[in-house]
Design a protein around this motif. Structure first.
Motif, mmCIF file in Angstrom:
data_model
loop_
_atom_site.group_PDB
_atom_site.id
_atom_site.type_symbol
_atom_site.label_atom_id
_atom_site.label_comp_id
_atom_site.label_asym_id
_atom_site.label_seq_id
_atom_site.Cartn_x
_atom_site.Cartn_y
_atom_site.Cartn_z
ATOM 1 N N GLN A 41 -8.381 -0.657 -8.431
ATOM 2 C CA GLN A 41 -7.053 -0.718 -7.822
ATOM 3 C C GLN A 41 -7.158 -1.033 -6.336
ATOM 4 O O GLN A 41 -6.363 -1.810 -5.796
ATOM 5 C CB GLN A 41 -6.331 0.620 -8.017
ATOM 6 C CG GLN A 41 -5.913 0.905 -9.445
ATOM 7 C CD GLN A 41 -5.297 2.287 -9.590
ATOM 8 O OE1 GLN A 41 -5.652 3.232 -8.890
ATOM 9 N NE2 GLN A 41 -4.350 2.422 -10.515
ATOM 10 N N MET A 42 -8.136 -0.449 -5.666
ATOM 11 C CA MET A 42 -8.328 -0.688 -4.244
ATOM 12 C C MET A 42 -8.659 -2.162 -3.986
ATOM 13 O O MET A 42 -8.153 -2.781 -3.037
ATOM 14 C CB MET A 42 -9.449 0.210 -3.724
ATOM 15 C CG MET A 42 -9.469 0.363 -2.217
ATOM 16 S SD MET A 42 -8.286 1.574 -1.612
ATOM 17 C CE MET A 42 -9.099 3.110 -2.076
ATOM 18 N N THR A 43 -9.505 -2.738 -4.851
ATOM 19 C CA THR A 43 -9.885 -4.150 -4.697
ATOM 20 C C THR A 43 -8.669 -5.048 -4.881
ATOM 21 O O THR A 43 -8.468 -6.019 -4.126
ATOM 22 C CB THR A 43 -10.970 -4.514 -5.711
ATOM 23 O OG1 THR A 43 -12.087 -3.628 -5.553
ATOM 24 C CG2 THR A 43 -11.426 -5.952 -5.529
ATOM 25 N N LEU A 44 -7.842 -4.757 -5.890
ATOM 26 C CA LEU A 44 -6.642 -5.546 -6.147
ATOM 27 C C LEU A 44 -5.655 -5.456 -4.992
ATOM 28 O O LEU A 44 -5.080 -6.460 -4.557
ATOM 29 C CB LEU A 44 -5.996 -5.081 -7.453
ATOM 30 C CG LEU A 44 -4.731 -5.834 -7.891
ATOM 31 C CD1 LEU A 44 -5.028 -7.309 -8.110
ATOM 32 C CD2 LEU A 44 -4.152 -5.218 -9.168
ATOM 33 N N LEU A 45 -5.453 -4.246 -4.472
ATOM 34 C CA LEU A 45 -4.534 -4.056 -3.352
ATOM 35 C C LEU A 45 -5.039 -4.777 -2.105
ATOM 36 O O LEU A 45 -4.242 -5.360 -1.355
ATOM 37 C CB LEU A 45 -4.373 -2.557 -3.057
ATOM 38 C CG LEU A 45 -3.583 -1.743 -4.090
ATOM 39 C CD1 LEU A 45 -3.713 -0.251 -3.800
ATOM 40 C CD2 LEU A 45 -2.110 -2.153 -4.065
ATOM 41 N N LEU A 68 0.827 -1.208 0.000
ATOM 42 C CA LEU A 68 0.000 0.000 0.000
ATOM 43 C C LEU A 68 0.864 1.262 0.000
ATOM 44 O O LEU A 68 0.551 2.238 -0.675
ATOM 45 C CB LEU A 68 -0.932 -0.004 1.219
ATOM 46 C CG LEU A 68 -1.901 -1.183 1.334
ATOM 47 C CD1 LEU A 68 -2.837 -0.982 2.514
ATOM 48 C CD2 LEU A 68 -2.705 -1.353 0.043
ATOM 49 N N GLU A 69 1.958 1.226 0.769
ATOM 50 C CA GLU A 69 2.857 2.380 0.815
ATOM 51 C C GLU A 69 3.502 2.646 -0.539
ATOM 52 O O GLU A 69 3.631 3.796 -0.960
ATOM 53 C CB GLU A 69 3.939 2.144 1.882
ATOM 54 C CG GLU A 69 4.886 3.311 2.090
ATOM 55 C CD GLU A 69 4.214 4.491 2.769
ATOM 56 O OE1 GLU A 69 4.752 5.612 2.659
ATOM 57 O OE2 GLU A 69 3.164 4.295 3.411
ATOM 58 N N LYS A 70 3.884 1.573 -1.227
ATOM 59 C CA LYS A 70 4.490 1.723 -2.552
ATOM 60 C C LYS A 70 3.495 2.356 -3.528
ATOM 61 O O LYS A 70 3.848 3.253 -4.307
ATOM 62 C CB LYS A 70 4.944 0.365 -3.073
ATOM 63 C CG LYS A 70 5.595 0.427 -4.454
ATOM 64 C CD LYS A 70 6.038 -0.962 -4.906
ATOM 65 C CE LYS A 70 6.660 -0.880 -6.303
ATOM 66 N NZ LYS A 70 7.083 -2.224 -6.778
ATOM 67 N N HIS A 71 2.254 1.898 -3.500
ATOM 68 C CA HIS A 71 1.237 2.474 -4.383
ATOM 69 C C HIS A 71 0.976 3.929 -4.013
ATOM 70 O O HIS A 71 0.822 4.786 -4.894
ATOM 71 C CB HIS A 71 -0.058 1.672 -4.267
ATOM 72 C CG HIS A 71 -1.087 2.059 -5.284
ATOM 73 N ND1 HIS A 71 -1.875 3.184 -5.155
ATOM 74 C CD2 HIS A 71 -1.457 1.485 -6.472
ATOM 75 C CE1 HIS A 71 -2.678 3.296 -6.186
ATOM 76 N NE2 HIS A 71 -2.455 2.267 -6.998
ATOM 77 N N GLY A 125 -0.206 6.986 -6.676
ATOM 78 C CA GLY A 125 -1.179 8.022 -6.340
ATOM 79 C C GLY A 125 -1.792 7.787 -4.978
ATOM 80 O O GLY A 125 -1.809 6.664 -4.460
ATOM 81 N N GLN A 126 -2.314 8.867 -4.388
ATOM 82 C CA GLN A 126 -2.844 8.802 -3.035
ATOM 83 C C GLN A 126 -4.307 8.378 -2.994
ATOM 84 O O GLN A 126 -4.824 8.062 -1.927
ATOM 85 C CB GLN A 126 -2.694 10.167 -2.353
ATOM 86 C CG GLN A 126 -1.254 10.639 -2.252
ATOM 87 C CD GLN A 126 -1.151 11.987 -1.554
ATOM 88 O OE1 GLN A 126 -2.144 12.529 -1.063
ATOM 89 N NE2 GLN A 126 0.052 12.540 -1.502
ATOM 90 N N ARG A 127 -4.964 8.408 -4.151
ATOM 91 C CA ARG A 127 -6.387 8.053 -4.191
ATOM 92 C C ARG A 127 -6.615 6.968 -5.252
ATOM 93 O O ARG A 127 -6.959 7.287 -6.391
ATOM 94 C CB ARG A 127 -7.235 9.284 -4.482
ATOM 95 C CG ARG A 127 -7.126 10.365 -3.414
ATOM 96 C CD ARG A 127 -7.957 11.584 -3.764
ATOM 97 N NE ARG A 127 -7.818 12.615 -2.758
ATOM 98 C CZ ARG A 127 -8.548 12.713 -1.648
ATOM 99 N NH1 ARG A 127 -9.496 11.812 -1.419
ATOM 100 N NH2 ARG A 127 -8.354 13.687 -0.779
ATOM 101 N N PRO A 128 -6.420 5.714 -4.901
ATOM 102 C CA PRO A 128 -6.606 4.628 -5.884
ATOM 103 C C PRO A 128 -8.066 4.538 -6.330
ATOM 104 O O PRO A 128 -8.982 4.892 -5.596
ATOM 105 C CB PRO A 128 -6.195 3.371 -5.105
ATOM 106 C CG PRO A 128 -5.491 3.852 -3.885
ATOM 107 C CD PRO A 128 -6.012 5.208 -3.591
ATOM 108 N N THR A 129 -8.243 4.049 -7.543
ATOM 109 C CA THR A 129 -9.596 3.812 -8.051
ATOM 110 C C THR A 129 -10.170 2.562 -7.391
ATOM 111 O O THR A 129 -9.456 1.800 -6.715
ATOM 112 C CB THR A 129 -9.568 3.632 -9.569
ATOM 113 O OG1 THR A 129 -8.749 2.493 -9.890
ATOM 114 C CG2 THR A 129 -8.993 4.870 -10.256
ATOM 115 N N GLU A 130 -11.435 2.349 -7.585
ATOM 116 C CA GLU A 130 -12.097 1.196 -6.963
ATOM 117 C C GLU A 130 -11.474 -0.134 -7.388
ATOM 118 O O GLU A 130 -11.199 -0.994 -6.530
ATOM 119 C CB GLU A 130 -13.593 1.220 -7.304
ATOM 120 C CG GLU A 130 -14.439 0.234 -6.520
ATOM 121 C CD GLU A 130 -14.664 0.672 -5.091
ATOM 122 O OE1 GLU A 130 -14.987 -0.190 -4.256
ATOM 123 O OE2 GLU A 130 -14.491 1.873 -4.808
#
Length: 393
Positions: free
Chosen positions: A99-103, A84-87, A92-97
């Motif tokens: 991207q959030m699901t994948l992370l 999460l820190e790397k992303h 970016g500081q605001r991942p899309t939905e």
């Protein structure tokens, strides 16, 4: 090569009206004229202002904020998660939905936990209120002193009250020492702002601020070099008249003096709209576009200077729209937003602020704030305060 470029750049036709030359502006018989090289003093003076600012914020702004009871919110550091820190740092500081699901899948977290982590991480990097207060207090002091100084310098000048006098005997207008010092101080200040812009609180109008500072610096240097000090001084004074009010609004907003902040905001809005949307186009731009060439043929400086003023006016319109949005919000809610210029400034109350954690009981059930459980031994235990006494019912 350098000498050829320098000779081409300083051609008379670029800077002065027809039938005028740099030789006409040489100092003689006790008469002093502005020379472009005079502005070089602004560079070391900008460094001096940076030192003064650091000293002011450290020994005046910070103690003043504490004396007024301003306390920055203590933020807990978020638990480090490598993926999460790397992303956060690279993507970016605001991942899309998606991207959030994948992370979330990569880290073995739920989607809600991942969203909560990013909110907490963004909140962790937000500037504290004391830093905002110190920056605003420094700008308030400078803008106020600059406005008062400008009034003292220009009050007895005819062109302050009658802008068309800016073109009387142009370009053979002598330089007054007080006007030079005020001009130099303004240029040094904007250079210092440009230097510290990457390190100051980053607002959502960051790009517009960079454009504004570049245009202002170019206007000051160009107007001095082309001996357009009279009209240039009016532009500076016009802007200083509302800038210190904005910074004062921020100071009272940070210290939660709501009524004072609201009152100042109304005054600031009226001054801003009148100076930037009425006086600036009808007096400044009108005289530079029409009256300046009443007895002269248009020349390069005429076109270039008016272009800069038009760009500045576009920024005025942009910020006026933001202020109107704030006024609408003010009328709708009855008070200013938590942070002045909240539409353009990242504040502690923005939507990225970390949501409060929901406390959990030992059995894993969530205890929602404001909703009390109905029975069980934990309720009897929760009824006791720290000293062992039971709350009165």
């Amino acid at each position: 090569m350098w000498s050829s470029l320098n000779e081409w750049l300083w051609q008379d036709r670029f800077w002065l009206p027809a039938n005028n030359s740099w030789a006409d502006l040489e100092d003689r018989d006790g008469l002093v004229y502005p020379h472009p090289r005079d502005m070089l003093m602004a560079l070391p003076l900008a460094l001096v202002l940076l030192a003064v600012r650091f000293t002011f914020e450290r020994f005046v702004g910070l103690p003043l904020s504490r004396w007024l009871g301003l306390r920055s919110q203590t933020r807990r550091l978020v638990k480090p998660i490598a993926a999460l820190e790397k992303h956060f740092l690279t993507e970016g500081q605001r991942p899309t939905e998606p991207q959030m699901t994948l992370l979330a899948a990569q880290c073995g977290l739920t989607l809600r936990q991942t969203q909560h982590w990013f909110r907490r991480r963004r909140d962790q990097d937000r500037p504290c209120l004391s830093k905002k207060f110190c920056e605003a207090s420094w700008r308030f002091v400078f803008y106020l002193c600059s406005f008062i100084g400008g009034l003292l310098v220009l009050y007895h000048e005819s062109w302050l009250w009658t802008p068309v006098m800016c073109w009387d005997n142009y370009p053979k207008q002598t330089l007054k020492l007080a006007l030079y010092h005020w001009y130099l101080m303004e240029l040094s200040f904007y250079i210092s702002l440009l230097i510290t812009l990457p390190f100051d609180i980053k607002r959502k109008d960051f790009k517009e601020q960079v454009v504004h500072h570049f245009i202002t610096i170019t206007l000051i240097v160009f107007s001095y070099s082309a001996n357009l000090l009279r009209i240039g001084s009016l532009v500076l004074l016009l802007h200083d008249s509302s800038d210190f009010l904005l910074e004062a609004c921020k100071l009272f907003n940070y210290t939660h003096w709501r009524r004072t902040c609201d009152t100042l905001f109304i005054i600031f809005s009226l001054v801003f709209f009148y100076t930037r949307l009425v006086l600036f186009p009808t007096e400044i731009i009108y005289t530079t576009y029409y009256e300046s060439i009443a007895n002269l043929e248009p020349f390069f400086s005429y076109y270039f200077f008016n272009t800069l003023l038009m760009l500045l006016q576009l920024l005025h319109v942009f910020w006026s729209c933001l202020i109107l949005r704030m006024i609408y919000s003010f009328m709708k809610k009855g008070q200013m937003e938590k942070d002045i210029r909240s539409d353009v400034e990242d504040s502690d109350s923005s939507d990225g602020e970390a949501a409060p954690e929901v406390p959990r009981l030992k059995n894993g059930a969530a205890h929602q704030p404001g909703v009390a459980p109905t029975d069980g031994p934990r309720i009897r235990a929760a009824g006791r305060v720290a000293n062992g006494h039971t709350r009165a019912t």
